[in-house]
Design an enzyme around this catalytic site. Structure first.
Site, mmCIF file in Angstrom:
data_model
loop_
_atom_site.group_PDB
_atom_site.id
_atom_site.type_symbol
_atom_site.label_atom_id
_atom_site.label_comp_id
_atom_site.label_asym_id
_atom_site.label_seq_id
_atom_site.Cartn_x
_atom_site.Cartn_y
_atom_site.Cartn_z
ATOM 1 C CG LEU A 185 20.401 -5.350 -7.009
ATOM 2 C CD1 LEU A 185 21.766 -5.877 -6.231
ATOM 3 C CD2 LEU A 185 19.154 -6.013 -6.197
ATOM 4 N N GLY A 203 15.630 -2.114 -5.152
ATOM 5 C CA GLY A 203 15.404 -3.266 -4.679
ATOM 6 C C GLY A 203 16.449 -3.954 -3.827
ATOM 7 C CG PHE A 259 7.275 -7.666 -11.147
ATOM 8 C CD1 PHE A 259 5.883 -7.285 -10.781
ATOM 9 C CD2 PHE A 259 7.454 -8.730 -11.387
ATOM 10 C CE1 PHE A 259 4.849 -8.215 -10.560
ATOM 11 C CE2 PHE A 259 6.908 -9.715 -11.286
ATOM 12 C CZ PHE A 259 5.394 -9.629 -11.024
ATOM 13 C CE1 TYR A 276 4.855 4.292 -11.772
ATOM 14 C CE2 TYR A 276 2.639 4.767 -11.136
ATOM 15 C CZ TYR A 276 3.575 3.512 -11.288
ATOM 16 O OH TYR A 276 3.171 2.523 -10.964
ATOM 17 C CG PHE A 286 -6.968 0.083 -8.586
ATOM 18 C CD1 PHE A 286 -6.886 -0.475 -9.649
ATOM 19 C CD2 PHE A 286 -7.681 1.478 -8.649
ATOM 20 C CE1 PHE A 286 -7.472 -0.266 -10.867
ATOM 21 C CE2 PHE A 286 -8.502 1.745 -9.615
ATOM 22 C CZ PHE A 286 -8.141 0.916 -10.829
ATOM 23 C CG ASN A 287 -3.852 2.531 -3.483
ATOM 24 O OD1 ASN A 287 -4.480 2.734 -4.520
ATOM 25 N ND2 ASN A 287 -3.250 3.470 -2.865
ATOM 26 C CG LEU A 342 -2.399 5.583 4.503
ATOM 27 C CD1 LEU A 342 -2.077 6.792 4.923
ATOM 28 C CD2 LEU A 342 -3.930 5.509 3.986
ATOM 29 C CB ALA A 355 0.647 18.386 -5.960
ATOM 30 C CG ASP A 368 -3.032 12.128 -3.469
ATOM 31 O OD1 ASP A 368 -2.447 11.505 -4.137
ATOM 32 O OD2 ASP A 368 -2.727 12.459 -2.179
#
Ligand code: UFG
Length: 317
Positions: free
Chosen positions: A33, A36, A71, A139, A167-168, A186, A278, A280
């Site tokens: 948690l 989460g 996850f 990451y 991916f996204n 985004l 930075a 991307d």
């Protein structure tokens, strides 16, 4: 199956837990948690609060689990650059503790949430699973190290593993959606503007080598992503580790995403060009041919559906 879902109180973990319950599986969620939410865990799942390091073995031992869906992770690229030790410790360290607990308790399968960030800045597009993995931040590096550990555990200890490289991810599944304390993604940010919680959205750079100058990403609906997890679970084979990209295979620019949000919400959504963020990459688009041909997975929901579902979730309050 009896399944342990680590990180099942988070965005993606809660959606997939609900889908697993819907498919008739038994779900135990293990979550500390830290990011989460207790109330995100679906009603039919049992929640155990704690870290993988402290509790994975205790939960798994002698309990007859068939598989783990893993996850639980720290997942902010920017934070990982500022605090790399945290990412190695939480992501790799706790995953190793989980793998060790699985081996000792005799749990045979694992489906792991890997990421497009394992590839780093791609040399070609769309990205194939066979492309070089050169992560550009801690990451991605920590997730790649876990993929490697999974491959070794498969080879040396006979575990069946599947890494899904997301991916996204966007969208929501009824009451299960994205609500991060620190929001960096985004679509939720743009929808905060539409909901009146933010004045405008900044587009991070418009001088990229893309058709409209803003970054291009491959967005995948969280429900389609969840369906891939159910297929991956069936595809785990003892002694083998498989890697699949998970994306729609088509890219949308930041400007295009904002436009779709305007159409769905009917809000003008003021947007301004700001400096680049930075790290991307200009374009990140998946080839999802491998999972389509090997597991028969097919995405069903487009960007408009992702935004519409995320918007419905955002307006639940
Ligand atoms: N963006 C903006 N303004 C914002 C937020 C984002 O212009 O306020 C842009 C970003 O610069 C990027 C695009 O919108 O070009 C998408 O950004 P997100 O933060 O939503 O997602 P990322 O592509 O950065 O991140 C995703 C996953 C990560 C993963 C990464 C791989 O969320 O977990 O892809 O590089 F690591």
């Amino acid at each position: 199956m009896r399944l342990l879902v680590t990180g099942g109180a988070g965005y993606i973990g809660s959606v997939v837990s609900d889908q697993l319950l819907g498919a008739g599986h038994e779900v135990v969620v293990l979550d500390d948690l830290s990011t989460g939410h207790r109330d995100a865990v679906p009603a039919g799942a049992r929640l155990v609060v704690g870290t993988l390091r402290d509790l994975a073995f205790e939960v798994l031992d002698g309990a007859g689990f068939d598989a783990v869906l893993h996850f639980a992770a720290k997942s902010l690229v920017g934070e990982s650059v500022e605090r790399p030790g945290l990412y190695w410790d939480k992501n790799l360290g706790e995953s190793l503790a989980l793998l060790d607990a699985m081996r000792r308790a005799g749990v045979p399968r694992i489906v792991f949430s890997s990421t497009a960030a394992t590839y780093g800045e791609p040399e070609s597009s769309p990205i194939l699973e066979t492309d070089p993995t050169r992560p550009t931040n801690p990451y991605g590096a920590s997730k790649l190290a876990i993929d490697t550990a999974l491959a070794e555990h498969a080879r040396l200890h006979g575990i069946g593993g599947v890494s899904l490289r997301y991916f996204n991810v966007a969208g929501a599944h009824g009451p299960f959606g994205e609500r991060h304390t620190t929001e960096t993604h985004l679509i939720p940010i743009v929808l905060q503007v539409a909901a009146g919680h933010r004045e405008k959205v900044f587009m991070y750079g418009d001088d990229y080598p893309t058709p409209d100058g803003t970054c291009v990403r491959d967005y995948i609906h969280v429900i389609d992503l969840g369906v891939a997890h159910l297929l991956a679970l069936e595809a785990c084979e003892p002694g083998s580790h498989k890697i699949f990209n998970l994306g729609n295979g088509s890219g949308f620019s930041v400007r295009e995403v904002i436009d779709v949000c305007r159409q769905v919400t009917g809000h003008p959504i003021p947007a301004e060009v700001g400096p680049r963020r930075a790290g991307d990459p200009a374009v990140l688009v998946a080839s999802s041919e491998r999972i389509r041909s090997e597991l028969g997975w097919k995405p069903e929901r487009d960007l408009r559906a992702m935004v519409a579902d995320a918007w419905a979730f955002a307006r639940r309050g």
